[in-house]
Enzyme design. Structure first.
Site, PDB file in Angstrom:
ATOM      1  N   SER A  10      50.903  33.896  48.118  1.00 20.67           N
ATOM      2  CA  SER A  10      49.511  34.340  47.963  1.00 20.67           C
ATOM      3  C   SER A  10      49.133  35.224  49.139  1.00 20.67           C
ATOM      4  O   SER A  10      49.165  34.784  50.297  1.00 20.67           O
ATOM      5  CB  SER A  10      48.571  33.141  47.915  1.00 20.67           C
ATOM      6  OG  SER A  10      47.239  33.611  48.100  1.00 20.67           O
ATOM      7  N   HIS A  35      51.138  36.978  44.435  1.00 20.44           N
ATOM      8  CA  HIS A  35      49.960  36.279  43.901  1.00 20.44           C
ATOM      9  C   HIS A  35      48.694  36.821  44.572  1.00 20.44           C
ATOM     10  O   HIS A  35      48.568  36.793  45.804  1.00 20.44           O
ATOM     11  CB  HIS A  35      50.109  34.782  44.165  1.00 20.44           C
ATOM     12  CG  HIS A  35      49.052  33.925  43.549  1.00 20.44           C
ATOM     13  ND1 HIS A  35      49.072  33.541  42.225  1.00 20.44           N
ATOM     14  CD2 HIS A  35      47.930  33.381  44.074  1.00 20.44           C
ATOM     15  CE1 HIS A  35      48.020  32.780  41.964  1.00 20.44           C
ATOM     16  NE2 HIS A  35      47.294  32.677  43.077  1.00 20.44           N
ATOM     17  N   ASP A  37      44.691  36.527  44.873  1.00 21.37           N
ATOM     18  CA  ASP A  37      43.553  35.637  44.646  1.00 21.37           C
ATOM     19  C   ASP A  37      42.248  36.406  44.728  1.00 21.37           C
ATOM     20  O   ASP A  37      41.824  36.818  45.804  1.00 21.37           O
ATOM     21  CB  ASP A  37      43.552  34.521  45.706  1.00 21.37           C
ATOM     22  CG  ASP A  37      44.616  33.481  45.423  1.00 21.37           C
ATOM     23  OD1 ASP A  37      44.659  32.979  44.286  1.00 21.37           O
ATOM     24  OD2 ASP A  37      45.404  33.179  46.340  1.00 21.37           O
ATOM     25  N   MET A  39      38.271  36.393  44.388  1.00 23.20           N
ATOM     26  CA  MET A  39      37.147  35.434  44.484  1.00 23.20           C
ATOM     27  C   MET A  39      35.830  36.188  44.573  1.00 23.20           C
ATOM     28  O   MET A  39      35.735  37.198  45.278  1.00 23.20           O
ATOM     29  CB  MET A  39      37.315  34.577  45.738  1.00 23.20           C
ATOM     30  CG  MET A  39      38.615  33.827  45.787  1.00 23.20           C
ATOM     31  SD  MET A  39      38.743  32.892  47.315  1.00 23.20           S
ATOM     32  CE  MET A  39      40.360  32.158  47.104  1.00 23.20           C
ATOM     33  N   HIS A  68      45.112  36.096  39.969  1.00 22.11           N
ATOM     34  CA  HIS A  68      44.384  34.856  39.719  1.00 22.11           C
ATOM     35  C   HIS A  68      42.895  35.130  39.917  1.00 22.11           C
ATOM     36  O   HIS A  68      42.441  35.306  41.046  1.00 22.11           O
ATOM     37  CB  HIS A  68      44.905  33.799  40.707  1.00 22.11           C
ATOM     38  CG  HIS A  68      44.232  32.469  40.640  1.00 22.11           C
ATOM     39  ND1 HIS A  68      44.428  31.499  41.603  1.00 22.11           N
ATOM     40  CD2 HIS A  68      43.372  31.938  39.732  1.00 22.11           C
ATOM     41  CE1 HIS A  68      43.719  30.427  41.287  1.00 22.11           C
ATOM     42  NE2 HIS A  68      43.064  30.671  40.171  1.00 22.11           N
ATOM     43  N   MET A  70      39.292  34.147  40.145  1.00 19.31           N
ATOM     44  CA  MET A  70      38.335  33.053  40.359  1.00 19.31           C
ATOM     45  C   MET A  70      36.948  33.676  40.336  1.00 19.31           C
ATOM     46  O   MET A  70      36.253  33.751  41.354  1.00 19.31           O
ATOM     47  CB  MET A  70      38.647  32.355  41.685  1.00 19.31           C
ATOM     48  CG  MET A  70      39.897  31.502  41.613  1.00 19.31           C
ATOM     49  SD  MET A  70      40.590  31.101  43.219  1.00 19.31           S
ATOM     50  CE  MET A  70      41.614  32.550  43.480  1.00 19.31           C
ATOM     51  N   MET A 139      45.621  24.031  39.543  1.00 18.72           N
ATOM     52  CA  MET A 139      45.136  24.087  40.924  1.00 18.72           C
ATOM     53  C   MET A 139      45.373  22.734  41.586  1.00 18.72           C
ATOM     54  O   MET A 139      44.955  21.702  41.064  1.00 18.72           O
ATOM     55  CB  MET A 139      43.625  24.374  40.969  1.00 18.72           C
ATOM     56  CG  MET A 139      43.185  25.748  40.540  1.00 18.72           C
ATOM     57  SD  MET A 139      43.857  27.124  41.484  1.00 18.72           S
ATOM     58  CE  MET A 139      43.550  26.668  43.174  1.00 18.72           C
ATOM     59  N   PHE A 145      39.664  28.589  48.983  1.00 16.73           N
ATOM     60  CA  PHE A 145      40.185  28.809  50.340  1.00 16.73           C
ATOM     61  C   PHE A 145      41.674  28.498  50.407  1.00 16.73           C
ATOM     62  O   PHE A 145      42.150  27.598  49.708  1.00 16.73           O
ATOM     63  CB  PHE A 145      39.450  27.900  51.344  1.00 16.73           C
ATOM     64  CG  PHE A 145      37.964  28.101  51.318  1.00 16.73           C
ATOM     65  CD1 PHE A 145      37.369  29.129  52.056  1.00 16.73           C
ATOM     66  CD2 PHE A 145      37.160  27.299  50.533  1.00 16.73           C
ATOM     67  CE1 PHE A 145      35.997  29.338  51.999  1.00 16.73           C
ATOM     68  CE2 PHE A 145      35.780  27.494  50.469  1.00 16.73           C
ATOM     69  CZ  PHE A 145      35.203  28.524  51.212  1.00 16.73           C
ATOM     70  N   ASP A 175      49.306  25.865  42.338  1.00 18.60           N
ATOM     71  CA  ASP A 175      48.677  26.697  43.365  1.00 18.60           C
ATOM     72  C   ASP A 175      47.752  25.861  44.237  1.00 18.60           C
ATOM     73  O   ASP A 175      46.808  25.257  43.738  1.00 18.60           O
ATOM     74  CB  ASP A 175      47.870  27.798  42.640  1.00 18.60           C
ATOM     75  CG  ASP A 175      47.232  28.795  43.581  1.00 18.60           C
ATOM     76  OD1 ASP A 175      47.492  28.743  44.788  1.00 18.60           O
ATOM     77  OD2 ASP A 175      46.465  29.646  43.078  1.00 18.60           O
TER      78      ASP A 175
HETATM   79  C1  DX5 Z   1      42.966  28.940  46.422  1.00 18.46           C
HETATM   80  C2  DX5 Z   1      43.951  30.007  46.010  1.00 18.46           C
HETATM   81  C3  DX5 Z   1      45.361  29.754  46.442  1.00 18.46           C
HETATM   82  C4  DX5 Z   1      45.523  29.601  47.915  1.00 18.46           C
HETATM   83  C5  DX5 Z   1      46.935  29.243  48.278  1.00 18.46           C
HETATM   84  O1  DX5 Z   1      41.731  29.195  45.861  1.00 18.46           O
HETATM   85  O2  DX5 Z   1      43.964  30.164  44.617  1.00 18.46           O
HETATM   86  O3  DX5 Z   1      46.232  30.730  45.938  1.00 18.46           O
HETATM   87  O4  DX5 Z   1      45.145  30.740  48.577  1.00 18.46           O
HETATM   88  O5  DX5 Z   1      46.986  29.117  49.637  1.00 18.46           O
HETATM   89  P1  DX5 Z   1      47.648  27.860  50.345  1.00 18.46           P
HETATM   90  O6  DX5 Z   1      49.063  27.864  49.932  1.00 18.46           O
HETATM   91  O7  DX5 Z   1      47.433  28.137  51.800  1.00 18.46           O
HETATM   92  O8  DX5 Z   1      46.904  26.644  49.860  1.00 18.46           O
HETATM   93 ZN    ZN Z   2      45.643  31.433  43.528  1.00 24.40          ZN
END
Ligand code: DX5
Ligand code: ZN
Length: 245
Positions: A10, A35, A37, A39, A68, A70, A139, A145, A175
């Site tokens: 990620s 990956h 993320d 947000m 991904h 969110m 998840m 975070f 994840d």
């Molecule tokens: C959380 C994200 C994850 C996260 C993974 O909302 O979707 O992808 O960043 O990071 P680690 O491996 O540090 O938990």
């Molecule tokens: Zn993710």
């Protein structure tokens, strides 16, 4: 069907000031997928980056972009992420009332469709959309975070989803809080695709990242129970042995 383990670092845990270089480093280090993320500060209590950033980093690598989302609402933005270069687009089951429509829209854009489940969402949320899915993302932290602790409560859900998937060509991704210490249990429960942020971007060099990715991959491969000769897979469920045909 036993599928190759995919490790998807990620980039949320990357140094954003050097994002292009960081992606080149994890590419060289053996990452299978990248990956991303996304947000929105609304669906999750944090804001990361959007389609323009994905478009800017797309030329850095040929690896699969695993995006991904969110965000809520999500449908309005699917086309922008498809055009930015996403290969897999994953939406949250909790992000809106019309999951089936969102998944149809993703495939309609020519992309692989994924659905993600927050820790408190049961696997029944995907029961009627299985045939629209290329990926299920479980998840193992509450989204928002990086660097949070892995929620072992989700192992049982992963095993149940593995059974629901059956022979369908659907990847089962995990994840949140994935490390070399829990990757074996994650794979034993039935996951084949592991996202890791902070556990990959530890150290500074591509060599450090390569060692981190390799350690997670070896642990995950060690956790898998080999396919039996009749094609069935004997896996370790949570507290029981499960035979899956
Ligand atoms: C959380 C994200 C994850 C996260 C993974 O909302 O979707 O992808 O960043 O990071 P680690 O491996 O540090 O938990
Ligand atoms: Zn993710």
């Amino acid at each position: 069907m036993t599928r190759e383990i995919v490790i998807a670092p990620s980039i949320l845990a990357a140094d954003f000031a050097r994002l292009g270089e960081e992606i080149a480093s994890i590419d060289l280090a053996g990452a299978d997928w990248i990956h991303c993320d996304v947000m929105d500060g609304h669906f999750v209590p944090n804001i990361s980056f959007g389609a323009d950033v994905i478009k800017a980093i797309r030329p850095v690598t040929k690896k699969i972009f695993d995006v991904h989302l969110m965000i809520a609402p999500v449908d309005l933005y699917l086309e922008a992420f498809a055009k930015a270069g996403a290969d897999v687009i994953t939406v949250h089951a909790e992000a809106g009332p019309h999951l089936d429509r969102s998944l149809q829209a993703i495939r309609g854009l020519g992309k692989k469709a994924g659905v993600s489940l927050c820790p408190s969402t049961p696997e029944s949320a995907i029961e009627y959309v299985l045939d629209r899915l290329d990926l299920v993302l479980v998840m193992t932290v509450n989204p928002g975070f990086g660097g949070q602790s892995f929620l072992a409560s989700q192992l049982e859900k992963i095993a149940r989803i593995r059974s629901m998937i059956g022979d369908r060509p659907i990847r089962l991704e995990v994840d949140g809080g994935v490390t070399r210490d829990n990757a074996g249990a994650v794979a034993a429960a039935g996951a084949d695709t592991l996202v890791a942020g902070s556990a990959v971007f530890r150290g500074k060099s591509s060599a450090d990242y390569a060692a981190n990715i390799a350690a997670i991959r070896i642990a995950a491969e060690g956790g898998r129970v080999p396919e039996l000769q009749d094609g069935s897979t004997q896996r370790v469920g949570v507290g029981e042995r499960v035979l899956v045909r």
